[in-house]
Write an enzyme that holds these catalytic residues in place. Sequence first.
Site, short mmCIF file in Angstrom:
data_model
loop_
_atom_site.label_atom_id
_atom_site.label_comp_id
_atom_site.label_asym_id
_atom_site.label_seq_id
_atom_site.Cartn_x
_atom_site.Cartn_y
_atom_site.Cartn_z
N ASP A 11 0.72 -1.19 -0.42
CA ASP A 11 0.22 -0.36 0.03
C ASP A 11 1.05 1.29 0.06
O ASP A 11 0.23 1.79 0.47
CB ASP A 11 -0.78 0.22 0.87
N LYS A 14 2.65 1.11 -5.62
CA LYS A 14 3.66 0.37 -6.41
C LYS A 14 2.64 0.05 -7.49
O LYS A 14 3.10 0.55 -8.31
CB LYS A 14 3.73 -0.92 -5.91
N LYS A 37 3.47 -9.57 -13.50
CA LYS A 37 2.64 -9.33 -11.99
C LYS A 37 2.70 -10.85 -11.80
O LYS A 37 2.28 -11.54 -12.19
CB LYS A 37 1.33 -9.18 -11.92
N GLU A 109 6.02 -5.81 -11.49
CA GLU A 109 5.50 -4.95 -10.04
C GLU A 109 5.93 -6.25 -9.29
O GLU A 109 4.60 -7.44 -9.35
CB GLU A 109 4.15 -4.66 -10.42
N ALA A 111 4.46 -7.46 -5.47
CA ALA A 111 4.25 -7.74 -4.20
C ALA A 111 4.90 -7.56 -2.76
O ALA A 111 5.52 -7.69 -2.71
CB ALA A 111 3.64 -9.67 -4.55
N PRO A 205 1.39 12.93 -6.90
CA PRO A 205 0.96 13.43 -5.90
C PRO A 205 -0.53 12.26 -5.78
O PRO A 205 -1.16 11.94 -6.08
CB PRO A 205 -0.38 14.96 -7.05
N GLY A 207 -4.22 11.67 -4.48
CA GLY A 207 -4.98 10.92 -5.55
C GLY A 207 -5.29 11.27 -6.61
O GLY A 207 -6.23 10.84 -6.79
#
Length: 248
Positions: A11, A14, A37, A109, A111, A205, A207
Amino acid sequence: MILVVTGTSTDVGKTIATAALVARARSRGAASIAVVKPAQTGVAADEPADLAQVQRLAGPVGAIECARYPEPLAPDVAARRAGAPPLERGEVAAAVAAAAAANDVTIVEGAGGVLVRLADTGGDAGPLTILDVAADAGAPIVVVCSPSLGTLNHTELTVGAIRARGLEPVGLIVGSFPADPDLATACNVEDLPRVTGVPVIGTLPEGVGDLTRDEFAQRAPSWFDPAWVPPPPTDRRTPRRHDEGVRQ
């Protein structure tokens, strides 16, 4: 080009960082991009996951998911609880190599954090981590980190684990940077390169995961240092012995 994206923890952003790297590569002329992935957890077989989020934000990419497990746990634990076979190192290496052969840019990516076990293979091989994937591909590593209090410790530990394996991180991406940062957050962005010896190459940034695809594609390149260019792959490394490197 192959680039591996890992994080200081779960969290930290990534997937958003991966999507931003896709958008940046496309803005710089990459005609074909793939995202691999190795292991996805916490989603059912028919549910959209991280690769779908990348495509929603950054547009169509080749999407390769090597393994998926339903429970939101470390991949080795999730596989064991699901009664599924462990992820094979050779399978991941082949998927990354095939994607790289067919695309201008391939982004892998991971985990969770850098030492999260993608598979507990047992024996002399030791657990499979994203470090093995990067070593097999000879790929540079980008670390995504939080801007918040505690990130200096988490990021320095992560960078240390990468270097202990004989690899070198090429850049830090700060995820979810608030519009009104507190003192610790503002200082952290300046201090991260000092404590790790790794440059901050991008700041995302807060959001931006809620942007439309067009907005994301237009804005993403501006979140990166315009002078940063990923280095070319290094020679692929031989598989490690059980006693090599850092253990989780």
